[in-house]
Write a protein that holds these residues in place. Sequence first.
Motif, mmCIF file in Angstrom:
data_model
loop_
_atom_site.group_PDB
_atom_site.id
_atom_site.type_symbol
_atom_site.label_atom_id
_atom_site.label_comp_id
_atom_site.label_asym_id
_atom_site.label_seq_id
_atom_site.Cartn_x
_atom_site.Cartn_y
_atom_site.Cartn_z
ATOM 1 N N SER A 1 0.851 -1.195 0.000
ATOM 2 C CA SER A 1 0.000 0.000 0.000
ATOM 3 C C SER A 1 0.883 1.239 0.000
ATOM 4 O O SER A 1 2.111 1.152 0.098
ATOM 5 N N GLY A 2 0.252 2.396 -0.109
ATOM 6 C CA GLY A 2 0.924 3.664 0.107
ATOM 7 C C GLY A 2 2.117 3.922 -0.785
ATOM 8 O O GLY A 2 2.123 3.627 -1.987
ATOM 9 N N ILE A 3 3.157 4.496 -0.179
ATOM 10 C CA ILE A 3 4.350 4.896 -0.917
ATOM 11 C C ILE A 3 5.025 3.699 -1.561
ATOM 12 O O ILE A 3 5.464 3.764 -2.715
ATOM 13 N N GLY A 4 5.131 2.592 -0.845
ATOM 14 C CA GLY A 4 5.776 1.408 -1.399
ATOM 15 C C GLY A 4 5.059 0.870 -2.611
ATOM 16 O O GLY A 4 5.680 0.486 -3.609
ATOM 17 N N GLN A 5 3.727 0.824 -2.534
ATOM 18 C CA GLN A 5 2.949 0.358 -3.680
ATOM 19 C C GLN A 5 3.154 1.273 -4.882
ATOM 20 O O GLN A 5 3.378 0.808 -6.003
ATOM 21 N N SER A 6 3.105 2.574 -4.629
ATOM 22 C CA SER A 6 3.320 3.519 -5.720
ATOM 23 C C SER A 6 4.708 3.371 -6.316
ATOM 24 O O SER A 6 4.869 3.360 -7.542
ATOM 25 N N GLY B 1 -0.054 23.692 -1.084
ATOM 26 C CA GLY B 1 -1.457 23.787 -0.736
ATOM 27 C C GLY B 1 -2.258 22.513 -0.626
ATOM 28 O O GLY B 1 -3.486 22.558 -0.673
ATOM 29 N N ARG B 2 -1.607 21.362 -0.459
ATOM 30 C CA ARG B 2 -2.370 20.133 -0.294
ATOM 31 C C ARG B 2 -1.549 19.092 0.448
ATOM 32 O O ARG B 2 -0.340 19.260 0.653
ATOM 33 N N LEU B 3 -2.216 18.021 0.843
ATOM 34 C CA LEU B 3 -1.545 16.879 1.447
ATOM 35 C C LEU B 3 -0.829 16.083 0.355
ATOM 36 O O LEU B 3 -1.276 16.040 -0.790
ATOM 37 N N GLY B 4 0.287 15.465 0.699
ATOM 38 C CA GLY B 4 0.979 14.627 -0.266
ATOM 39 C C GLY B 4 0.219 13.341 -0.554
ATOM 40 O O GLY B 4 -0.524 12.832 0.287
ATOM 41 N N GLU B 5 0.383 12.824 -1.754
ATOM 42 C CA GLU B 5 -0.195 11.546 -2.153
ATOM 43 C C GLU B 5 0.932 10.547 -2.408
ATOM 44 O O GLU B 5 2.058 10.945 -2.728
ATOM 45 N N PRO B 6 0.656 9.243 -2.264
ATOM 46 C CA PRO B 6 1.712 8.252 -2.478
ATOM 47 C C PRO B 6 2.459 8.406 -3.796
ATOM 48 O O PRO B 6 3.684 8.238 -3.844
ATOM 49 N N ASP B 7 1.747 8.759 -4.873
ATOM 50 C CA ASP B 7 2.426 8.893 -6.167
ATOM 51 C C ASP B 7 3.414 10.058 -6.193
ATOM 52 O O ASP B 7 4.369 10.041 -6.982
ATOM 53 N N ASP B 8 3.196 11.067 -5.356
ATOM 54 C CA ASP B 8 4.173 12.154 -5.278
ATOM 55 C C ASP B 8 5.531 11.615 -4.839
ATOM 56 O O ASP B 8 6.583 12.075 -5.314
#
Length: 254
Positions: free
Chosen positions: A13-18, A218-225
């Motif tokens: 999930s999350g960063i690892g999955q991305s 201006g936003r929360l980070g997403e895993p793909d970032d």
Amino acid sequence: MITRIAIVTGASSGIGQSAAVQIARRGAGVILTYQGNRSGAKDTVARIEQEGGTAVALPLDVGRSETFADFRDTVAATLRDTWQRDTFDHLVNNAGSSGMAPFAETTEDMFDTLMRVLLKGPYFLTQTLLPLLADAGTIVNVASSAATFNGMEPGYSAYGTMKGGLLTLTRYLAKELSPRGIRVNAVSPGSTRTRLADNAFERYPEVIPGLAARTALGRLGEPDDIGTAVAALCGTDLAWITAQDIEVSGGFNL
């Protein structure tokens, strides 16, 4: 043509999955690991295979260094059976855990758990897998802005200390492995929408606007970032970068 192979820990999930998906999109085969979340790991494999890539999911608890030798043997067998390779090219030390407590209330159990997963695990897993890592390969350690001045928040002294140690390890590995042409870097995410801390952002969505307001973009980070940054560091376009920590936070507290 010899396919490049990456190992990505904690990729259910999350960063690892991305990171696993993004690396696969750039033409590499992926060995991904998971602990507990087998369905998430199967989803990562399915996403990679749907786009024409090849991936294998293996169980691994990065907090149990006594299992690393057996894991290395399983990796070696997987490399031979799936890709007819004896080595792999990229190691992404991403698997982790989180814990928050004021310094005065941090227990030794909490400290030791974070140390085993966030610092001792990557240290000795990298050491164990090093004979299988090809020359001119890459290592990317997923650290945290909690170890930097910009990302320091009360309650994360133990977590930030371990991630700070991982940053120091990154520099030492870059120095010691440079004769083999191996590049070693780190990325330090800021606040990112992941499953860490028991899906904290899903359980407490009211904290998101405040974090976004403190972020320059201006936003929360997403895993793909984060995943795309990891994949870029594994590629050839950034081949003259080593021993660096790249904060990927959208300008948190800038």
